[in-house]
Design an enzyme around this catalytic site. Structure first.
Site, PDB file in Angstrom:
ATOM      1  N   TYR A 141       5.986  -3.123  -1.739  1.00  0.00           N
ATOM      2  CA  TYR A 141       5.042  -2.601  -2.713  1.00  0.00           C
ATOM      3  C   TYR A 141       5.805  -2.365  -4.028  1.00  0.00           C
ATOM      4  O   TYR A 141       6.854  -1.718  -4.021  1.00  0.00           O
ATOM      5  CB  TYR A 141       4.442  -1.311  -2.165  1.00  0.00           C
ATOM      6  CG  TYR A 141       3.411  -0.723  -3.090  1.00  0.00           C
ATOM      7  CD1 TYR A 141       2.179  -1.357  -3.260  1.00  0.00           C
ATOM      8  CD2 TYR A 141       3.661   0.427  -3.810  1.00  0.00           C
ATOM      9  CE1 TYR A 141       1.237  -0.853  -4.133  1.00  0.00           C
ATOM     10  CE2 TYR A 141       2.711   0.951  -4.679  1.00  0.00           C
ATOM     11  CZ  TYR A 141       1.507   0.296  -4.829  1.00  0.00           C
ATOM     12  OH  TYR A 141       0.576   0.808  -5.688  1.00  0.00           O
ATOM     13  N   LYS A 167      -5.449   2.509   1.884  1.00  0.00           N
ATOM     14  CA  LYS A 167      -5.770   1.163   2.345  1.00  0.00           C
ATOM     15  C   LYS A 167      -6.512   1.217   3.690  1.00  0.00           C
ATOM     16  O   LYS A 167      -7.553   1.821   3.764  1.00  0.00           O
ATOM     17  CB  LYS A 167      -4.489   0.329   2.419  1.00  0.00           C
ATOM     18  CG  LYS A 167      -3.544   0.545   1.222  1.00  0.00           C
ATOM     19  CD  LYS A 167      -4.128   0.091  -0.112  1.00  0.00           C
ATOM     20  CE  LYS A 167      -3.356   0.587  -1.331  1.00  0.00           C
ATOM     21  NZ  LYS A 167      -1.944   0.290  -1.377  1.00  0.00           N
ATOM     22  N   ARG A 173      -0.336  23.913  -0.503  1.00  0.00           N
ATOM     23  CA  ARG A 173       0.736  22.919  -0.705  1.00  0.00           C
ATOM     24  C   ARG A 173       1.633  22.854   0.527  1.00  0.00           C
ATOM     25  O   ARG A 173       2.217  21.825   0.843  1.00  0.00           O
ATOM     26  CB  ARG A 173       1.554  23.227  -1.971  1.00  0.00           C
ATOM     27  CG  ARG A 173       2.742  22.277  -2.161  1.00  0.00           C
ATOM     28  CD  ARG A 173       3.262  22.224  -3.595  1.00  0.00           C
ATOM     29  NE  ARG A 173       3.484  23.511  -4.166  1.00  0.00           N
ATOM     30  CZ  ARG A 173       4.507  24.333  -3.874  1.00  0.00           C
ATOM     31  NH1 ARG A 173       5.404  23.965  -2.995  1.00  0.00           N
ATOM     32  NH2 ARG A 173       4.603  25.505  -4.444  1.00  0.00           N
ATOM     33  N   ASP A 231       7.206   0.837   6.216  1.00  0.00           N
ATOM     34  CA  ASP A 231       5.899   0.976   5.569  1.00  0.00           C
ATOM     35  C   ASP A 231       4.918   0.152   6.399  1.00  0.00           C
ATOM     36  O   ASP A 231       4.999  -1.080   6.420  1.00  0.00           O
ATOM     37  CB  ASP A 231       5.989   0.466   4.119  1.00  0.00           C
ATOM     38  CG  ASP A 231       4.667   0.631   3.362  1.00  0.00           C
ATOM     39  OD1 ASP A 231       3.606   0.676   4.011  1.00  0.00           O
ATOM     40  OD2 ASP A 231       4.709   0.691   2.118  1.00  0.00           O
TER      41      ASP A 231
HETATM   42  C1  PLP Z   1      -0.738   0.719  -1.992  1.00  0.00           C
HETATM   43  C2  PLP Z   1       0.523   0.677  -1.272  1.00  0.00           C
HETATM   44  C3  PLP Z   1       1.482   1.693  -1.431  1.00  0.00           C
HETATM   45  C4  PLP Z   1       1.311   2.823  -2.408  1.00  0.00           C
HETATM   46  O1  PLP Z   1       0.262   3.674  -2.071  1.00  0.00           O
HETATM   47  P1  PLP Z   1      -0.625   4.516  -3.106  1.00  0.00           P
HETATM   48  O2  PLP Z   1      -1.591   5.197  -2.215  1.00  0.00           O
HETATM   49  O3  PLP Z   1      -1.241   3.555  -4.061  1.00  0.00           O
HETATM   50  O4  PLP Z   1       0.298   5.450  -3.804  1.00  0.00           O
HETATM   51  C5  PLP Z   1       2.631   1.607  -0.665  1.00  0.00           C
HETATM   52  N1  PLP Z   1       2.850   0.583   0.184  1.00  0.00           N
HETATM   53  C6  PLP Z   1       1.960  -0.412   0.338  1.00  0.00           C
HETATM   54  C7  PLP Z   1       2.261  -1.524   1.289  1.00  0.00           C
HETATM   55  C8  PLP Z   1       0.773  -0.405  -0.386  1.00  0.00           C
HETATM   56  O5  PLP Z   1      -0.096  -1.405  -0.230  1.00  0.00           O
END
Ligand code: PLP
Length: 393
Positions: free
Chosen positions: A111, A208, A58, A183
């Site tokens: 998101y 992604k 962790r 992000d």
């Molecule tokens: C999918 C996504 C998230 C969240 O990520 P997870 O891996 O599903 O927890 C955050 N920001 C954006 C822009 C996303 O597309």
């Protein structure tokens, strides 16, 4: 191999990798929860920080470290913190940077759960949040309060595809003593490097583009400086949303082809965007690579390419969109994005269902909006799929 002075593609393949005693070409999976100390003194030294030996997964693990160092180099940052999911990354950052009584300004189209966790959870700890359209920086200025600590942006925004000027936000953050968090999921460091534009923290859902193969969920945070790094790592370790060694191995494999995948996907995306724009049944389309996108010029300077995400609405509104989603056969009707396969989904009823209708509309997430994530299939096949789907509406 030292990769700091090497090109982006070389870093994709080699950054963070280390040599083991067998000469393994890939970073092995250290699937262990704990690490044996050499002696009682060594254990004490690991805990006090005198030794950088591994303690417990962790807190840290060699496979995970390799990925963290890889992404830190790709983003030109100080160091990386890998998490079990993108939301783990976002929650760790909020936890580290916000306190009772502090205020955060966030893009209104972000998101869904990144907004939801502030509205539904951090609000219980007396954290105040304002959601504004950050693509107009005057909205940020107007939302500033004496207790504002964090400016959180997503660009291009999910799912409206609006672009926020990162350098302009960095200037506002600097003048007002805020921490700017970006992000960067929709772009990946191949297309956009927020830290180079003045951001303090960049984060990703590696689920992604970075992993790119729709086979794991994960997240990562990269900071510009060591103080922020320490603070956020502490939160991640205490929340306990660490990445797993096998996840790290998978993403180290996925990230190697990031540039190739994005190049192909965005080449496909531009052709598809042009097809949709000229289709009589399409009411509107938003793709940063079309000159009709209101921030085409900003996208051109801030991003190295226009990516493979787009949103559009049909003349028949939601009913027509629903029919299209039920009648495409190649594009998967699924949430997520940034994989090798083309995906289609409806944010208002799916990814952004947790946000009130009123807030969705204010953020531009209209009921007719369809989000399209373009994959790396043959573009003729994707267009053919859309064509036949649009025919029966
Ligand atoms: C999918 C996504 C998230 C969240 O990520 P997870 O891996 O599903 O927890 C955050 N920001 C954006 C822009 C996303 O597309």
């Amino acid at each position: 191999m030292k990769t700091k002075d090497k090109g982006f593609n070389t870093k994709l393949i080699h950054a963070g990798a280390f040599e083991d005693e067998f000469g393994s070409a890939t970073v092995p999976i250290y699937q262990t929860s704990t690490f044996k100390f050499k002696s009682a003194q060594h254990g004490a030294d690991c805990f006090s920080g005198k030794s950088d030996g591994y303690i417990y997964t962790r807190i840290g693990n060699p496979t995970i470290r390799a990925f963290e160092q890889n992404i830190a180099e790709l983003e030109n940052g100080f160091d990386g913190i890998a998490t079990s999911s993108g939301m783990g990354a976002i929650s760790s950052v909020y936890m580290a940077l916000l306190s009772a009584g502090s205020h955060i300004i966030s893009s209104d189209a972000v998101y869904g759960p990144a907004r939801g966790v502030l509205e539904q959870d951090f609000s219980r700890f007396n954290v105040d949040a304002s959601f504004v359209n950050t693509s107009k920086t005057e909205n940020i200025q107007a939302a500033l309060k004496p207790n504002t600590r964090v400016l959180y942006i997503e660009t291009p925004a999910n799912p409206t595809m609006e672009i926020t000027d990162i350098a302009a936000c960095a200037k506002i953050a600097k003048e007002n003593n805020l921490i700017l968090v970006v992000d960067n999921t929709f772009c990946s460091p191949y297309l956009q490097k927020p830290l180079d534009l003045g951001a303090d923290v960049v984060l990703h859902s590696i689920t992604k583009f970075i992993n790119g193969h729709a086979d794991i969920v994960g997240g990562v945070i990269v900071t510009k400086d060591p103080v922020l790094y320490k603070k956020i790592r502490h939160s991640m370790v205490y929340i306990g949303c660490n990445m797993d060694p096998t996840q790290a191995f998978m993403v180290l494999r996925g990230v190697r082809t990031l540039a190739l995948r994005i190049e192909r996907a965005q080449e496909n995306a531009l052709k598809i965007a042009n097809f949709l724009q000229s289709h009589p049944k399409v009411e509107w389309i938003k793709y940063p690579g079309l000159t009709t996108h209101p921030q085409y010029e900003l996208a051109k300077t801030q991003m190295k390419g226009f990516g493979s995400m787009m949103s559009f609405g049909l003349k028949g509104g939601y009913d027509a969109g629903k029919k299209l989603m039920d009648n495409v056969h190649l594009a998967l009707l699924a949430v997520s994005l940034g994989g090798v396969e083309t995906l289609i989904q409806h944010p208002a009823s799916m990814t952004h269902a947790g946000i009130s209708k009123e807030n969705k509309l204010a953020a531009g997430i209209t009921d007719d909006l369809i989000r399209f994530s373009v994959g790396i299939e043959d573009v003729e096949d994707i267009i053919e799929d859309l064509k036949q789907g649009l025919l029966i509406i």
